[in-house]
Design a protein around this motif. Sequence first.
Motif, mmCIF file in Angstrom:
data_model
loop_
_atom_site.group_PDB
_atom_site.id
_atom_site.type_symbol
_atom_site.label_atom_id
_atom_site.label_comp_id
_atom_site.label_asym_id
_atom_site.label_seq_id
_atom_site.Cartn_x
_atom_site.Cartn_y
_atom_site.Cartn_z
ATOM 1 N N CYS A 69 0.849 -1.052 0.246
ATOM 2 C CA CYS A 69 -0.059 0.042 -0.035
ATOM 3 C C CYS A 69 0.999 1.119 -0.076
ATOM 4 C CB CYS A 69 -0.923 0.071 1.075
ATOM 5 S SG CYS A 69 -2.093 -1.487 1.286
ATOM 6 N N VAL A 70 1.820 1.245 0.832
ATOM 7 C CA VAL A 70 2.595 2.401 1.016
ATOM 8 C C VAL A 70 3.578 2.530 -0.487
ATOM 9 C CG1 VAL A 70 4.966 3.405 2.213
ATOM 10 C CG2 VAL A 70 2.999 2.288 3.347
ATOM 11 N N ARG A 76 3.195 6.277 -7.576
ATOM 12 C CA ARG A 76 2.154 6.214 -8.360
ATOM 13 C C ARG A 76 2.355 7.016 -9.408
ATOM 14 N NH1 ARG A 76 1.248 9.360 -3.822
ATOM 15 N NH2 ARG A 76 0.093 11.369 -4.197
ATOM 16 N N ASP A 77 3.336 8.142 -9.269
ATOM 17 C CA ASP A 77 3.667 8.915 -10.276
ATOM 18 C C ASP A 77 4.634 8.603 -11.139
ATOM 19 O OD1 ASP A 77 1.801 11.223 -9.493
ATOM 20 O OD2 ASP A 77 3.093 11.855 -8.165
ATOM 21 N N ALA A 86 1.460 0.248 -14.639
ATOM 22 C CA ALA A 86 0.776 1.268 -14.885
ATOM 23 C C ALA A 86 -0.781 1.006 -14.564
ATOM 24 C CB ALA A 86 0.617 1.519 -16.707
ATOM 25 N N GLN A 87 -1.412 -0.441 -14.537
ATOM 26 C CA GLN A 87 -2.742 -0.456 -14.036
ATOM 27 C C GLN A 87 -2.932 -0.974 -12.574
ATOM 28 O OE1 GLN A 87 -5.343 0.215 -16.022
ATOM 29 N NE2 GLN A 87 -3.499 1.109 -17.342
ATOM 30 N N ARG A 88 -1.969 -0.753 -11.701
ATOM 31 C CA ARG A 88 -2.076 -0.850 -10.223
ATOM 32 C C ARG A 88 -3.324 0.023 -9.683
ATOM 33 N NH1 ARG A 88 4.409 -1.311 -8.091
ATOM 34 N NH2 ARG A 88 4.328 -3.614 -8.859
ATOM 35 N N PRO A 96 -8.707 5.454 -4.348
ATOM 36 C CA PRO A 96 -8.030 6.601 -4.044
ATOM 37 C C PRO A 96 -6.749 6.404 -3.213
ATOM 38 C CG PRO A 96 -10.426 6.751 -3.908
ATOM 39 C CD PRO A 96 -10.115 5.464 -4.142
ATOM 40 N N VAL A 97 -5.847 7.660 -3.284
ATOM 41 C CA VAL A 97 -4.677 7.330 -2.168
ATOM 42 C C VAL A 97 -5.153 7.451 -0.699
ATOM 43 C CG1 VAL A 97 -2.708 8.589 -1.316
ATOM 44 C CG2 VAL A 97 -3.265 8.774 -3.836
#
Length: 296
Positions: A69-70, A76-77, A86-88, A96-97
């Motif tokens: 998760c972390v 993510r960027d 890319a599809q995670r 959402p974050v």
Amino acid sequence: MNTATDSPPAPSRLALYLDLIRWNRPAGWLLLLWPTLAALWLAAGGFPGWHLLIVFTLGTILMRSAGCCVNDVADRDFDRFVKRTAQRPVTSGALPVRNALAFGALLALAAFGLVLTTNALTIALSFAALAITIAYPYAKRFVSMPQAVLGVAFSFGIPMAFAAVQGAVPALAWWLLFGNLFWVLAYDTEYAMVDRDDDLRIGIKTSAITLGRFDVAAVMGFYGLYLLTWGVLGFGQGLGWVFALGLAAAAAQAAWHWTLIRDRAREGCFKAFRLNHWVGLAVFAGIVTELALRAA
């Protein structure tokens, strides 16, 4: 309606969370589990009891899931520029974050609840383990070999296991951690070799990039140092021929991995990484069987 042209249904919320923690890819938590359980058996001189076995097995799964998760939030960027990631769920925006962080915190709290059933030293070490887990995703921005940071994170169950069994962390535990660090460097460099081209483009630091054309030789050297260190330490604890067989099985797998990564093809490197947990299992099985025969 022509269903053949319809878009596939959006994944359920449960499926997104399971994907976030890589539930269908258990190799990640198995890589943490085998050295941790090996340390438990060595610390106890045999079977450590069901309580500690359950605590460390479930705790390993929970903390690896929290780490995912972390990691996905932190990366993510970057992940959106890598085809494999890319599809995670977080990267694609499907989750959402804040939800990913809240879920990671919940998993970490569940793991901490398990640690609370042990002793004060193990509890104290769990805070250090958490700090390293959180720090690792950001190490890729600053450290040329971030896999070394991951190595500490993925090996910290070893001193925690000794603390839980013995109420102390002897030098043996730290040397085992040191040796296991080389195994993590081996398999995570293989993993980094898969994404090397993407990582170069987006500016991520990895061992595969730092090592350059020496990557394959370094991976094999890391395997050798891991097996040599654990072998010396195991024989120093009185382990014998069964343990040696476990080391030999692990070494044979490492040699096979060389055939998979020598041409640096993505598929071969990823396969070598994905099957690495069998290396750890071989060493663990050698330790468990040796100690069981000694007790018989």
